[in-house]
Structure formats: C-alpha cells, structure tokens
Design a protein around this motif. Structure first.
Motif, short mmCIF file in Angstrom:
data_model
loop_
_atom_site.label_atom_id
_atom_site.label_comp_id
_atom_site.label_asym_id
_atom_site.label_seq_id
_atom_site.Cartn_x
_atom_site.Cartn_y
_atom_site.Cartn_z
N ALA A 264 27.67 37.42 38.38
CA ALA A 264 26.68 38.35 37.84
C ALA A 264 26.52 39.57 38.73
CB ALA A 264 25.33 37.63 37.68
N GLY A 265 26.58 39.39 40.05
CA GLY A 265 26.49 40.53 40.96
C GLY A 265 27.64 41.50 40.80
N ALA A 266 28.85 40.97 40.56
CA ALA A 266 30.00 41.85 40.34
C ALA A 266 29.79 42.70 39.09
CB ALA A 266 31.28 41.02 40.23
N LEU A 267 29.28 42.09 38.02
CA LEU A 267 28.99 42.86 36.80
C LEU A 267 27.93 43.92 37.06
CD1 LEU A 267 28.91 39.96 34.16
CD2 LEU A 267 30.66 41.73 34.37
N CYS A 268 26.92 43.56 37.83
CA CYS A 268 25.80 44.49 38.07
C CYS A 268 26.26 45.70 38.87
CB CYS A 268 24.68 43.75 38.78
SG CYS A 268 23.28 44.80 39.26
N PHE A 269 26.90 45.47 40.02
CA PHE A 269 27.21 46.58 40.92
C PHE A 269 28.34 47.46 40.38
CE2 PHE A 269 25.26 43.60 44.05
CZ PHE A 269 24.19 44.41 44.37
N SER A 270 29.31 46.86 39.69
CA SER A 270 30.40 47.69 39.15
C SER A 270 29.90 48.62 38.05
CB SER A 270 31.53 46.80 38.63
OG SER A 270 31.08 45.97 37.57
N ASN A 271 28.99 48.13 37.21
CA ASN A 271 28.46 48.98 36.14
C ASN A 271 27.36 49.91 36.62
OD1 ASN A 271 29.57 48.11 33.25
ND2 ASN A 271 29.45 46.28 34.51
N MET A 272 26.81 49.65 37.81
CA MET A 272 25.77 50.54 38.33
C MET A 272 26.32 51.93 38.60
SD MET A 272 23.33 49.98 41.67
CE MET A 272 22.83 48.36 41.12
N GLY A 273 27.62 52.01 38.95
CA GLY A 273 28.20 53.32 39.21
C GLY A 273 28.19 54.22 38.00
N CYS A 325 41.48 40.23 40.10
CA CYS A 325 41.26 41.45 39.31
C CYS A 325 39.88 42.05 39.61
CB CYS A 325 41.40 41.15 37.82
SG CYS A 325 43.04 40.61 37.31
N SER A 326 38.88 41.19 39.73
CA SER A 326 37.53 41.67 39.99
C SER A 326 37.42 42.27 41.38
CB SER A 326 36.53 40.52 39.85
OG SER A 326 36.58 39.98 38.55
N MET A 327 38.04 41.63 42.37
CA MET A 327 37.96 42.14 43.74
C MET A 327 38.64 43.51 43.85
SD MET A 327 38.86 40.14 47.27
CE MET A 327 40.60 39.91 46.85
N ILE A 328 39.84 43.64 43.27
CA ILE A 328 40.53 44.93 43.30
C ILE A 328 39.75 45.97 42.49
CG2 ILE A 328 42.65 46.12 42.64
CD1 ILE A 328 44.16 43.53 43.15
N GLY A 329 39.21 45.55 41.34
CA GLY A 329 38.47 46.47 40.49
C GLY A 329 37.25 47.06 41.18
N MET A 330 36.50 46.23 41.91
CA MET A 330 35.30 46.74 42.58
C MET A 330 35.67 47.71 43.69
SD MET A 330 32.47 43.75 42.65
CE MET A 330 31.25 45.01 42.94
N TYR A 428 30.83 44.86 48.39
CA TYR A 428 30.64 43.65 47.61
C TYR A 428 31.96 43.00 47.19
CZ TYR A 428 28.39 40.46 44.30
OH TYR A 428 27.95 39.34 43.64
N ALA A 429 33.03 43.77 47.14
CA ALA A 429 34.30 43.28 46.60
C ALA A 429 34.79 41.98 47.24
CB ALA A 429 35.36 44.38 46.71
N PRO A 430 34.72 41.79 48.58
CA PRO A 430 35.24 40.54 49.14
C PRO A 430 34.54 39.27 48.65
CG PRO A 430 35.00 42.20 50.86
CD PRO A 430 34.35 42.75 49.63
N LEU A 431 33.33 39.37 48.14
CA LEU A 431 32.64 38.18 47.65
C LEU A 431 33.33 37.56 46.44
CD1 LEU A 431 28.87 39.18 47.98
CD2 LEU A 431 30.20 37.68 49.47
N CYS A 432 34.12 38.35 45.72
CA CYS A 432 34.83 37.81 44.56
C CYS A 432 35.85 36.74 44.97
CB CYS A 432 35.53 38.93 43.79
SG CYS A 432 34.40 40.14 43.06
#
Length: 479
Positions: A264-273, A325-330, A428-432
């Motif tokens: 959920a945090g990955a969705l939140c912070f990536s879309n916050m931009g 994919c999520s880690m690279i994407g963030m 945040y990316a390394p948390l993925c």
C-alpha cells in the motif's frame, strides 16, 4: 486538471479586476502650454502622436520630464511574452486548487472501508452501478458549476462515486480471474483503461475549454457515462445480490500485515508524485513558460501514453517479478520528478513526464495483483476489503499530494517540491524487496498449533500447488 486553474483565474482574478473600477481615464484632448505644431492630433483615438523632428513624448520642450499629453504617467508594462498577470493570485491559487483536487481523495478515503464491507455482503455489481450513478451526477454538476464552492462539492461527490466504482471493479476482477497470471493481465488492461481516460481527458478538456467552453467536455463525459451505465445494466445485472462465499478478513487484521502495508505504501508514494503535479504543474507553466491553455493539458499526454504502455507490459510480469518491477518503478518515479523543473518549455516536459507515467504504470500493475496474492497466501480469499485498502493508499497519495503540494510551492517553490517527493520515492524503493517471497500465514500457525493439532484447520494451499484427492487422503492418514 487543465480547466480548473484557468477557469478560477478568469472568473475570480480577471472578474475582480474588471469590477474593481473603470479602466485608465480617457486622455485629455489637449495639454496646457503645448508648443504649436509639436504634435498631430488624431481624431480616432485622440492621442498625441509625436512628429519626427519636433519635441516628442520622451523630450518635452520645457525640460521638466513630465508625461506628454494623452499618456498616463505610470502605466504598468505589459506582461512579457503574454504571461498572465497576478503573480500573487497564482501563488495563492496553488493552495486553493490543491485543496479542490484533494477533496475527492479525502472523501474517497473515508468511504472506501465501508464500500469494502458492503461488497463482501452484497457483491460487486450493485456498488459498481451506484458508483456510475454518482459519477454521472458529479460530471453534470461540474458542467454547470460557476463558483469555487460548487466545484468543491462536485469534486467531493466525485470521490464517493470513485470509491464505489474502483473498489467494486478491482474486487470483481480478482474474483473472476483466480489464476495469478490471468489476474495480472486483466488488471493491467483495467488500469490501462484508467490510463486511457487520463490520456484523452487532459488534452481533450483543455482544447474543448479553450475553443468551445467549460461545460462542453463535461457534457460529453456525462453522455459517455450513460453508455457505461447501459452496458452495466445489460451485462452485470446490478439488481442481483451475490455476497462473497467466504468471510472476509477484517480491515484491522489486514492493516496489521506488514507486507500489505509495504504494498500500500508503494501505491501511495508513487502516485503522490503525479498527484502533486496535477494542481502545481499547470500554474508553474503559466508563470514560467507563459503557456497557452491548450498546452496545460497536453503536458500530461506523454505520462498517459507511457502509463498505458507500462500497465499492459508489466501486468503480465506481476506474478513473477512484481517486487522488482515496483522497486525499479519507484526509483524511476523519483528520478523523473527531479528532472521536471529543468524544463524550460513544454517540449522539455516530454521526457520526465513519459518516464513518470511509465514508472507509475510499473508500480500499479505490479502491486494490484500482489495485493490479491497476499490475501490468498496469508488471509481468506475475499478481495473487497484488500482493494479498499489499496484504494485508500491511492487516495492518501492524491489527498496528501495536492493539499501539501500547494503549501510547499508557496513556501519553497516548485523545484523544491519536486526534490522532496522525488527523494521520498527513491528512499522508499528498497522496501519493495520485502515482497520478494512473503511467508504464508499457515506456516506460523502450524508451528504454534503442534501441541494441539485438532484445533488447527489447515488453510488452502496456494493455487500454484492445488491439492488433489490423493493429497487429501494422505493428509487424513497423517492426522
């Protein structure tokens, strides 16, 4: 996104300026003690026109430096390159437009948990149709709203409709496609529909607003919403109640799961931009690039096209390497945001916005199937609640982003806003990495239940290894 800033500027700033008082006074037809034949009097605009060889506007004959007749003494210079006036108003508008955009996410944030519980009780079809109805009313209200207050109410109403539509839609896809690879592909297509709406919406809205009028794009959207409602009536049959076959895991239990929180945090912070860009980028373009209105929506076109590509490409890979994919994407989201303030015109925004859209597509299309997989692996397979949490994560990004983005722009400036949110995504990316191989909840339960095996009811194994009749028999003999 491209309509609201310029609409508020037109209705509030220009309207207030025109009603504050009359324009500059009419020039007087003659000035006292003017030397004969020093100027020619025009009968059309009644303004003094200097004649070459005689004392003109810059050099009055008496040498006192006073203004020539017919010209105001201190006329403000015209804005350079056609930029909008009222810099202080535009700076304050960052906050107001940000709050307007954030109102949808704030309302959606409050409604999502209730919609998740409702879908577990009555199914997904009726909430989807309710969402369509509310969205249709909100769109019509946008078309005829002429004040900031009415726009705010319409935006908040849009949040209620979005909550019903998104939670029910994602839950319906997760239940119809139980296979992880099929589910990833289906959600990639569905998120591609979201990208298609943004792809068409921003340029279409800005062009229609400039050349036709404010109400025109919203009326077209209302007509398309009616077609969507007709399709739902024919295909989904929303009058039918079909509750979930299994009891859903409570929201409080899911919120204590660290793996669901990371997703959920990955969705939140990536879309916050992109949520911070929506209210601030058009105003920054008006202030620094002096962009016409049609360019305010076209700036988001590269992000929408690349998001459409990213969701369809990485939705297929979500069940294999979604965490990567999520880690690279963030990380790419953060780098793209850092490059946005370097642009000096709309063409300089193509690269950063395209990278931003592609990276957010990577994160969204990977995390949505992972949320369903985590529920299958660690909880019960009812998806309304977990997608309510996923939508809450979206909403937190779109609520915190616009509401705080405008304040940060006023305090630090637009470039520093991009630095802050970009660095947050990179950090945040390394948390993925934690989502690489999440443990099943049954493993811990079995260890704790070894002393009393009769009290433990084994959960379903993951779908990659379905239990056969032979394995059921072996399990019974083992007991």
């Amino acid at each position: 996104v491209p309509i609201v800033p310029t609409f508020l500027y037109t209705t509030e700033y220009e309207g207030a300026s025109s009603s504050a008082g009359p324009a500059l006074p009419e020039p007087t037809p003659a000035a006292p003690r003017a030397p004969p034949f020093s100027s020619v009097l025009s009968y059309f605009d009644n303004a003094a026109v200097p004649v070459r060889g005689f004392p003109g506007a810059a050099e009055p004959p008496n040498g006192t430096g006073s203004s020539p007749p017919g010209h105001p003494p201190s006329a403000p210079p015209a804005p350079a390159r056609g930029c909008l006036e009222g810099g202080e108003f535009l700076a304050q508008e960052n906050t107001r437009v940000g709050l307007l955009f954030a109102s949808k996410a704030l309302v959606q944030l409050l409604v999502n948990p209730w919609v998740g519980l409702l879908t577990n009780r009555i199914g997904y079809h009726i909430p989807m149709f309710v969402g369509f109805t509310i969205m249709f009313l909100s769109t019509v209200m946008f078309a005829f709203s002429g004040t900031y207050t009415l726009l705010f109410i319409a935006r908040a109403l849009q949040g209620v409709g979005s909550s019903f539509s998104s939670v029910a839609g994602l839950g319906l896809l997760a239940s119809v496609y139980p296979d992880d690879s099929e589910r990833g592909s289906a959600m990639g297509i569905a998120l591609g529909g979201l990208a298609l709406g943004v792809l068409i919406g921003a340029p279409f809205g800005s062009i229609m607003y400039e050349f036709v009028g404010k109400a025109s794009p919203f009326l077209v959207l209302a007509f398309l919403a009616l077609l969507d409602g007709a399709l739902q009536l024919c295909i989904l049959q929303p009058s039918r109640i079909s509750p979930e076959s299994t009891k859903a895991t409570p929201v409080s239990t899911l919120l204590r799961d660290p793996y669901i929180l990371v997703a959920a945090g990955a969705l939140c912070f990536s879309n916050m931009g992109v949520a911070m860009l929506e209210p601030t980028l058009p105003i920054w373009m008006l202030q620094t690039m002096c962009s016409p209105q049609w360019q305010l929506g076209m700036a988001f076109l590269p992000a929408s096209i690349s998001y459409l590509i990213g969701t369809n490409l990485f939705g297929i890979l979500a069940n294999r390497m979604g965490w990567l994919c999520s880690m690279i994407g963030m990380a790419v989201v953060g780098i793209s945001l850092l490059c946005v303030p370097l642009a000096t015109n709309i063409y300089g925004l193509i690269g950063p916005n395209a990278g931003l859209g592609f990276a957010i597509g990577m994160v969204d299309s990977s995390m949505m199937p992972i949320m369903a997989y985590l529920v299958d692996l660690r909880h019960t397979s009812a998806y309304g609640t977990v997608y309510a949490i996923a939508d809450v994560a979206f909403c937190m990004g779109f609520a915190i982003g616009p509401s705080t983005g405008g304040a940060i722009v006023r305090a630090l400036g637009f470039p520093w806003l991009m630095v802050v949110v970009g660095a947050l995504n990179v950090a945040y990316a390394p948390l993925c990495w934690l989502l690489r191989s999440p443990p099943a909840a049954g493993e811990k339960t079995a260890i704790l239940s070894q002393e009393c095996p009769m009290s433990y009811a084994p959960k379903e194994a993951p779908r990659e290894f379905p239990l056969t009749e032979e394995s059921d028999g072996e399990a019974e003999h083992a007991e």
